[in-house]
Motif scaffolding. Structure first.
Motif, PDB file in Angstrom:
ATOM      1  N   ARG A  87       7.594  16.456  -5.171  1.00 28.69           N
ATOM      2  CA  ARG A  87       7.820  15.353  -6.086  1.00 28.69           C
ATOM      3  C   ARG A  87       6.819  14.690  -6.915  1.00 28.69           C
ATOM      4  O   ARG A  87       5.619  15.429  -6.667  1.00 28.69           O
ATOM      5  CB  ARG A  87       8.338  14.195  -5.176  1.00 28.69           C
ATOM      6  CG  ARG A  87       7.238  13.509  -4.391  1.00 28.69           C
ATOM      7  CD  ARG A  87       7.467  12.143  -3.655  1.00 28.69           C
ATOM      8  NE  ARG A  87       6.578  11.769  -2.837  1.00 28.69           N
ATOM      9  CZ  ARG A  87       5.448  10.861  -3.137  1.00 28.69           C
ATOM     10  NH1 ARG A  87       5.210  10.771  -4.439  1.00 28.69           N
ATOM     11  NH2 ARG A  87       4.472  10.595  -2.354  1.00 28.69           N
ATOM     12  N   TRP A  88       7.204  14.076  -7.952  1.00 34.98           N
ATOM     13  CA  TRP A  88       6.077  13.955  -8.867  1.00 34.98           C
ATOM     14  C   TRP A  88       5.066  12.636  -8.302  1.00 34.98           C
ATOM     15  O   TRP A  88       5.864  11.698  -7.710  1.00 34.98           O
ATOM     16  CB  TRP A  88       6.419  13.197 -10.161  1.00 34.98           C
ATOM     17  CG  TRP A  88       7.281  14.691 -10.900  1.00 34.98           C
ATOM     18  CD1 TRP A  88       8.510  14.725 -11.072  1.00 34.98           C
ATOM     19  CD2 TRP A  88       6.575  15.464 -11.379  1.00 34.98           C
ATOM     20  NE1 TRP A  88       8.820  16.062 -11.778  1.00 34.98           N
ATOM     21  CE2 TRP A  88       7.402  16.655 -12.273  1.00 34.98           C
ATOM     22  CE3 TRP A  88       5.025  15.986 -11.488  1.00 34.98           C
ATOM     23  CZ2 TRP A  88       7.073  17.793 -12.703  1.00 34.98           C
ATOM     24  CZ3 TRP A  88       4.910  17.166 -12.268  1.00 34.98           C
ATOM     25  CH2 TRP A  88       5.822  17.950 -12.729  1.00 34.98           C
ATOM     26  N   ALA A  89       4.061  12.739  -8.547  1.00 36.69           N
ATOM     27  CA  ALA A  89       3.213  11.749  -7.839  1.00 36.69           C
ATOM     28  C   ALA A  89       3.442  10.054  -8.338  1.00 36.69           C
ATOM     29  O   ALA A  89       3.858   9.857  -9.637  1.00 36.69           O
ATOM     30  CB  ALA A  89       1.474  11.911  -8.066  1.00 36.69           C
ATOM     31  N   THR A  90       3.168   9.144  -7.374  1.00 36.77           N
ATOM     32  CA  THR A  90       3.233   7.994  -7.990  1.00 36.77           C
ATOM     33  C   THR A  90       2.088   7.288  -7.570  1.00 36.77           C
ATOM     34  O   THR A  90       1.270   7.794  -7.012  1.00 36.77           O
ATOM     35  CB  THR A  90       4.486   7.113  -7.126  1.00 36.77           C
ATOM     36  OG1 THR A  90       4.042   7.156  -5.521  1.00 36.77           O
ATOM     37  CG2 THR A  90       5.644   7.787  -7.112  1.00 36.77           C
ATOM     38  N   SER A  91       1.823   5.724  -8.097  1.00 34.75           N
ATOM     39  CA  SER A  91       0.755   5.095  -8.050  1.00 34.75           C
ATOM     40  C   SER A  91       0.292   4.830  -6.571  1.00 34.75           C
ATOM     41  O   SER A  91      -0.955   4.636  -6.321  1.00 34.75           O
ATOM     42  CB  SER A  91       0.863   3.664  -8.649  1.00 34.75           C
ATOM     43  OG  SER A  91       2.042   2.779  -8.087  1.00 34.75           O
ATOM     44  N   GLN A  92       1.433   4.902  -5.542  1.00 35.82           N
ATOM     45  CA  GLN A  92       0.893   4.943  -4.068  1.00 35.82           C
ATOM     46  C   GLN A  92       0.409   6.026  -3.746  1.00 35.82           C
ATOM     47  O   GLN A  92      -0.342   6.054  -2.519  1.00 35.82           O
ATOM     48  CB  GLN A  92       2.318   4.570  -3.386  1.00 35.82           C
ATOM     49  CG  GLN A  92       2.917   3.327  -3.527  1.00 35.82           C
ATOM     50  CD  GLN A  92       3.431   2.919  -4.883  1.00 35.82           C
ATOM     51  OE1 GLN A  92       3.962   4.011  -5.387  1.00 35.82           O
ATOM     52  NE2 GLN A  92       3.720   1.731  -5.164  1.00 35.82           N
ATOM     53  N   ASP A  93       0.049   7.013  -4.277  1.00 36.40           N
ATOM     54  CA  ASP A  93      -0.535   8.336  -4.034  1.00 36.40           C
ATOM     55  C   ASP A  93      -1.948   8.454  -4.448  1.00 36.40           C
ATOM     56  O   ASP A  93      -2.571   9.418  -4.135  1.00 36.40           O
ATOM     57  CB  ASP A  93       0.153   9.554  -4.474  1.00 36.40           C
ATOM     58  CG  ASP A  93       1.721   9.690  -3.814  1.00 36.40           C
ATOM     59  OD1 ASP A  93       1.951   9.328  -2.798  1.00 36.40           O
ATOM     60  OD2 ASP A  93       2.574  10.221  -4.759  1.00 36.40           O
ATOM     61  N   LYS A  94      -2.376   7.339  -4.977  1.00 35.05           N
ATOM     62  CA  LYS A  94      -3.834   7.391  -5.658  1.00 35.05           C
ATOM     63  C   LYS A  94      -5.186   7.704  -4.538  1.00 35.05           C
ATOM     64  O   LYS A  94      -5.880   8.594  -4.982  1.00 35.05           O
ATOM     65  CB  LYS A  94      -3.988   6.286  -6.452  1.00 35.05           C
ATOM     66  CG  LYS A  94      -3.442   6.201  -7.828  1.00 35.05           C
ATOM     67  CD  LYS A  94      -3.956   4.889  -8.642  1.00 35.05           C
ATOM     68  CE  LYS A  94      -3.462   4.806  -9.717  1.00 35.05           C
ATOM     69  NZ  LYS A  94      -3.555   3.566 -10.568  1.00 35.05           N
ATOM     70  N   PRO A  95      -4.956   7.417  -3.310  1.00 35.49           N
ATOM     71  CA  PRO A  95      -5.898   7.626  -2.418  1.00 35.49           C
ATOM     72  C   PRO A  95      -5.885   8.818  -2.123  1.00 35.49           C
ATOM     73  O   PRO A  95      -7.010   9.506  -2.008  1.00 35.49           O
ATOM     74  CB  PRO A  95      -5.532   6.652  -1.266  1.00 35.49           C
ATOM     75  CG  PRO A  95      -4.682   5.374  -1.687  1.00 35.49           C
ATOM     76  CD  PRO A  95      -4.015   5.982  -3.074  1.00 35.49           C
ATOM     77  N   ALA A  96      -4.882   9.674  -1.969  1.00 35.17           N
ATOM     78  CA  ALA A  96      -4.549  11.175  -1.543  1.00 35.17           C
ATOM     79  C   ALA A  96      -5.022  11.663  -2.850  1.00 35.17           C
ATOM     80  O   ALA A  96      -5.796  12.950  -2.809  1.00 35.17           O
ATOM     81  CB  ALA A  96      -3.306  11.455  -1.228  1.00 35.17           C
ATOM     82  N   GLU A 113     -13.595  12.714 -12.813  1.00 34.75           N
ATOM     83  CA  GLU A 113     -12.620  11.666 -13.300  1.00 34.75           C
ATOM     84  C   GLU A 113     -11.417  11.489 -12.217  1.00 34.75           C
ATOM     85  O   GLU A 113     -11.161  12.569 -11.594  1.00 34.75           O
ATOM     86  CB  GLU A 113     -12.027  12.153 -14.632  1.00 34.75           C
ATOM     87  CG  GLU A 113     -11.183  13.611 -14.535  1.00 34.75           C
ATOM     88  CD  GLU A 113     -10.476  14.230 -15.741  1.00 34.75           C
ATOM     89  OE1 GLU A 113     -10.207  13.097 -16.446  1.00 34.75           O
ATOM     90  OE2 GLU A 113     -10.438  15.075 -16.048  1.00 34.75           O
ATOM     91  N   HIS A 114     -11.119  10.423 -12.024  1.00 36.06           N
ATOM     92  CA  HIS A 114     -10.041  10.338 -10.908  1.00 36.06           C
ATOM     93  C   HIS A 114      -8.650  10.304 -11.666  1.00 36.06           C
ATOM     94  O   HIS A 114      -8.445   9.602 -12.682  1.00 36.06           O
ATOM     95  CB  HIS A 114     -10.361   8.915 -10.147  1.00 36.06           C
ATOM     96  CG  HIS A 114     -11.524   8.963  -9.246  1.00 36.06           C
ATOM     97  ND1 HIS A 114     -11.854   9.768  -8.361  1.00 36.06           N
ATOM     98  CD2 HIS A 114     -12.989   8.279  -9.353  1.00 36.06           C
ATOM     99  CE1 HIS A 114     -12.824   9.802  -7.741  1.00 36.06           C
ATOM    100  NE2 HIS A 114     -13.472   8.832  -8.340  1.00 36.06           N
TER     101      HIS A 114
END
Length: 216
Positions: A87-96, A113-114
């Protein structure tokens, strides 16, 4: 650079960047392009073809210290592979995603860059999830007619389970909806990666060289 409307070479580099990509038809043009790149100081990363590598590498080795370099195959895929999952990443995936970027930086293949909201909103980063945990990541680059596979990565504890193949199949299928082809670069001595990409329908169309340098 050109002469009488005949292009003899080309150099691509972003403003304030020391990572040129260049290609030339002959030795003189290759050296001239290298000198243009050197106006900004030591070219920290040089990307070019195998032919142009032979023309400029002796000069680079005389002037700078080689950190590492890679001879790579250029592969392309034009047909959607089977078995995709992701799936495409979402904002909830930022730590990973930040852990992914940190690992690339540690290996010397990432930048400081993050992954931000623009990556997510533009669907430039895809992930594979297992039981609520991100296990594999791949980023998207693009030219006018090709999508580009950038930095595919599986977290160490989840390797050798064909998870990378599932995510790359998903990513490639998605990109072929908008682009005529998907392209990637892979080290020629990385036999497992070459086998993986060929199993997805990628085939070789050329070769290239990437070298990392610093001042003596």
């Amino acid at each position: 650079m050109s002469n009488q409307s005949n292009v003899h070479g080309i150099i691509m580099v972003q403003p304030e960047n020391k990572q040129p990509s260049l290609e030339a038809r002959d030795r003189a043009s290759a050296i001239a392009l290298l000198e243009i790149a050197e106006m900004r100081g030591c070219p920290q990363r040089v990307c070019t073809s195998e032919q142009t590598k032979q023309r400029i590498q002796p000069l680079l080795l005389q002037r700078y210290q080689l950190q590492r370099d890679y001879d790579q195959a250029v592969l392309i895929c034009t047909e959607p592979p089977e078995g995709g999952e992701g799936r495409w990443a979402t904002s909830q995936d930022k730590p990973a995603l930040q852990a992914y970027q940190a690992y690339l930086i540690e290996r010397g293949t990432g930048r400081l860059e993050h992954p931000g909201d623009d990556w997510i909103q533009q669907r430039r980063i895809a992930v594979l999830e297992r039981e609520g945990q991100i296990v594999a990541v791949v980023r998207q680059g693009a030219t006018i007619d090709c999508a580009i596979v950038v930095a595919p990565f599986t977290f160490p504890q989840f390797r050798r389970q064909e998870l990378a193949r599932r995510l790359l199949a998903f990513f490639t299928t998605e990109q072929l909806q908008d682009y005529s082809a998907v392209k990637l670069w892979v080290d020629r001595d990385n036999a497992p990666a070459l086998a993986l990409y060929r199993s997805l329908g990628f085939h070789e169309i050329g070769s290239c060289y990437t070298g990392y340098f610093r001042n003596h």
